[in-house]
Design an enzyme around this catalytic site. Sequence first.
Site, PDB file in Angstrom:
ATOM      1  N   LYS A  65     -18.971  45.084 -22.483  1.00 20.62           N
ATOM      2  CA  LYS A  65     -18.229  44.593 -23.647  1.00 20.62           C
ATOM      3  C   LYS A  65     -17.959  43.094 -23.579  1.00 20.62           C
ATOM      4  CE  LYS A  65     -14.760  47.369 -22.427  1.00 20.62           C
ATOM      5  NZ  LYS A  65     -15.023  47.749 -21.022  1.00 20.62           N
ATOM      6  N   HIS A 194      -6.801  49.420 -14.565  1.00 24.52           N
ATOM      7  CA  HIS A 194      -7.172  48.052 -14.975  1.00 24.52           C
ATOM      8  C   HIS A 194      -5.854  47.301 -15.088  1.00 24.52           C
ATOM      9  CE1 HIS A 194      -8.770  44.567 -16.892  1.00 24.52           C
ATOM     10  NE2 HIS A 194      -9.964  45.083 -17.081  1.00 24.52           N
ATOM     11  N   GLY A 234     -10.206  42.325 -14.490  1.00 24.61           N
ATOM     12  CA  GLY A 234      -9.035  41.466 -14.358  1.00 24.61           C
ATOM     13  C   GLY A 234      -9.292  40.200 -13.571  1.00 24.61           C
ATOM     14  N   GLU A 268     -14.897  46.907 -12.303  1.00 22.43           N
ATOM     15  CA  GLU A 268     -15.529  46.690 -13.623  1.00 22.43           C
ATOM     16  C   GLU A 268     -15.339  45.233 -14.061  1.00 22.43           C
ATOM     17  OE1 GLU A 268     -13.303  49.428 -15.980  1.00 22.43           O
ATOM     18  OE2 GLU A 268     -14.064  51.185 -14.939  1.00 22.43           O
ATOM     19  N   ARG A 271     -15.170  39.157 -17.319  1.00 22.99           N
ATOM     20  CA  ARG A 271     -15.137  37.702 -17.476  1.00 22.99           C
ATOM     21  C   ARG A 271     -15.515  36.957 -16.193  1.00 22.99           C
ATOM     22  NH1 ARG A 271     -11.027  36.053 -20.419  1.00 22.99           N
ATOM     23  NH2 ARG A 271     -10.033  38.040 -20.854  1.00 22.99           N
ATOM     24  N   ASP A 348     -10.748  30.482 -44.796  1.00 24.35           N
ATOM     25  CA  ASP A 348      -9.497  31.145 -44.439  1.00 24.35           C
ATOM     26  C   ASP A 348      -8.597  30.179 -43.661  1.00 24.35           C
ATOM     27  OD1 ASP A 348      -7.468  32.770 -43.621  1.00 24.35           O
ATOM     28  OD2 ASP A 348      -8.741  34.274 -42.677  1.00 24.35           O
ATOM     29  N   TYR A 376     -16.148  37.498 -24.034  1.00 26.68           N
ATOM     30  CA  TYR A 376     -15.623  38.090 -25.274  1.00 26.68           C
ATOM     31  C   TYR A 376     -15.830  37.174 -26.496  1.00 26.68           C
ATOM     32  CZ  TYR A 376     -13.620  41.036 -21.706  1.00 26.68           C
ATOM     33  OH  TYR A 376     -13.483  41.865 -20.621  1.00 26.68           O
TER      34      TYR A 376
HETATM   35  C1  PLP Z   1     -12.070  49.468 -19.153  1.00 22.43           C
HETATM   36  C2  PLP Z   1     -12.331  48.030 -18.937  1.00 22.43           C
HETATM   37  N1  PLP Z   1     -12.983  47.656 -17.822  1.00 22.43           N
HETATM   38  C3  PLP Z   1     -13.282  46.374 -17.561  1.00 22.43           C
HETATM   39  C4  PLP Z   1     -12.934  45.390 -18.460  1.00 22.43           C
HETATM   40  C5  PLP Z   1     -13.310  43.974 -18.133  1.00 22.43           C
HETATM   41  O1  PLP Z   1     -12.183  43.266 -17.794  1.00 22.43           O
HETATM   42  P1  PLP Z   1     -12.274  41.752 -17.293  1.00 22.43           P
HETATM   43  O2  PLP Z   1     -13.082  41.003 -18.263  1.00 22.43           O
HETATM   44  O3  PLP Z   1     -10.867  41.330 -17.219  1.00 22.43           O
HETATM   45  O4  PLP Z   1     -12.888  41.776 -15.930  1.00 22.43           O
HETATM   46  C6  PLP Z   1     -12.216  45.715 -19.629  1.00 22.43           C
HETATM   47  C7  PLP Z   1     -11.802  44.677 -20.553  1.00 22.43           C
HETATM   48  O5  PLP Z   1     -11.225  44.903 -21.581  1.00 22.43           O
HETATM   49  C8  PLP Z   1     -11.935  47.075 -19.870  1.00 22.43           C
HETATM   50  O6  PLP Z   1     -11.287  47.467 -20.985  1.00 22.43           O
END
Ligand code: PLP
Length: 481
Positions: A65, A194, A234, A268, A271, A348, A376
Amino acid sequence: MKLSNTDQKIQVLEPGWTPERVIRNVINSGVQENAFYVFDIGEVYRRYKEFITLMPRVQPFYAVKCNDHQTILKLLADLGAGFDCASKGEINKILGLGVEASNIIFANPAKPASHLRHAASTGVNLMTFDNEMELTKIKALHPSAKLVLRIRCDAEVVQCNLGMKFGCDALNEAPRLIRAARFLGLDLVGISFHVGSGCGDPPVFRRAIFAASQLFDYAATVGYNFQLLDIGGGFPGNKGQSLDEIAAVVNLALDDFFGDTDVQVIAEPGRYFVASAFTLATCIHSKREVRNMDEKDSSVTHVMYYINEGVYGAFNVVIYDHFNPIAIPLKGFGGKLTPSSIWGPTCDSMDMVLENVMLPTLDVGEWFMFENMGAYTLVACTTFNGFPTSKVHIVISEEDWLLMTSELSVCEDQFVFGNSPSNLRIGLDVGDEDDKWETPLSVQSPVCRKPSLSCHVDVLDHCSAQPPSFLCDFVEVEPIN
Ligand SMILES: Cc1ncc(COP(=O)(O)O)c(C=O)c1O
């Protein structure tokens, strides 16, 4: 291995070259109008290496994501990373790269039924949950899933709190959910958390790992033998932010609470791998000077700059990711500074990038650079008001290229070497698609196009005068009808 499924080449930069120099060269061509990113793929490679070196027990499952650019996904897949997918679409993207389903965690605690069915049919078994309803759904749609219970443990200093949406209470809710899973005969394999994205509270990882270890013990009392600990994301990713402190806390907590076990530990990170790898260049296309209303003093009190990226594009992170962009004028900060604001291109009034910032006097046609634009941003861009998503120019330093190619068997024909104008695509818009470009008229001979005959005569008079160079030189992408 090909790092991209388009024909776009990756530019290998000679020693001494930086993304900023690439930006300057493209801009100095005088014919680039659209905003664009310079993406240093070497940064992702180095950060992956750093992550597994600093936390040798932790296997990264990249959070798709955060930035799903094909080149990032392909590189990480080849380096052996797993992937955190939140939806059917993300699962397909990763399976499409040839990644084994067992290297995916479906880490969305609230999954639509069709996405759950898709996970079952593609063999994606590992998934998180945090409530009873999800358990009943999983029992019905994917009974052989391997479940990971997500608990809540929030960092006290954090860019984005995620606990308000996901994660059950470790003391009061988790034991009941573990018993419910047991009652339903489901395969519960571990705990995840998380702490929140952009964590500025390293000790929270110790608190969360301890809470997880207590639940490993509790689960054993009801007949489970947990095998997986998922420490989530995180990890901060901006330039100058270090992973060292969090890594030290994680390693010690794993030793203290999971020291003599062979529990698999995954994370996970999102960023951390990508934020600093993308630098965005944006152009000022309009400017408004707000003056004192006083008759005697009509001096400029504030300057409003309009640029070609805004909160409906890359700067959606200002709203959704609580990101504070830093605008770096490419001409530098010299001269008198004036209170200024920076606005996106749409109509806008919400489309504001920076509300109040001290800037030197800048003109239309001048550029800002924004660092740390990889997390993001691209994934959440829209084309609201018809403004395009900025394109990506991929680079790697020669040093990183040598390291990367000594480890991975990448096809050499996807790279171009050196900083020649054709490699920088000077005079062309940079893109990651197969753009069909013709030599722009303005490059062949800088002429100003006359407006149609129906124009007011003043306009014709104005046009016959020498126009400012920035208007003349920009590339017209669309044919004029
Ligand atoms: C379930 C989950 N895992 C991992 C992440 C990635 O987090 P980060 O970019 O803080 O490492 C997110 C971010 O929203 C998340 O929702």
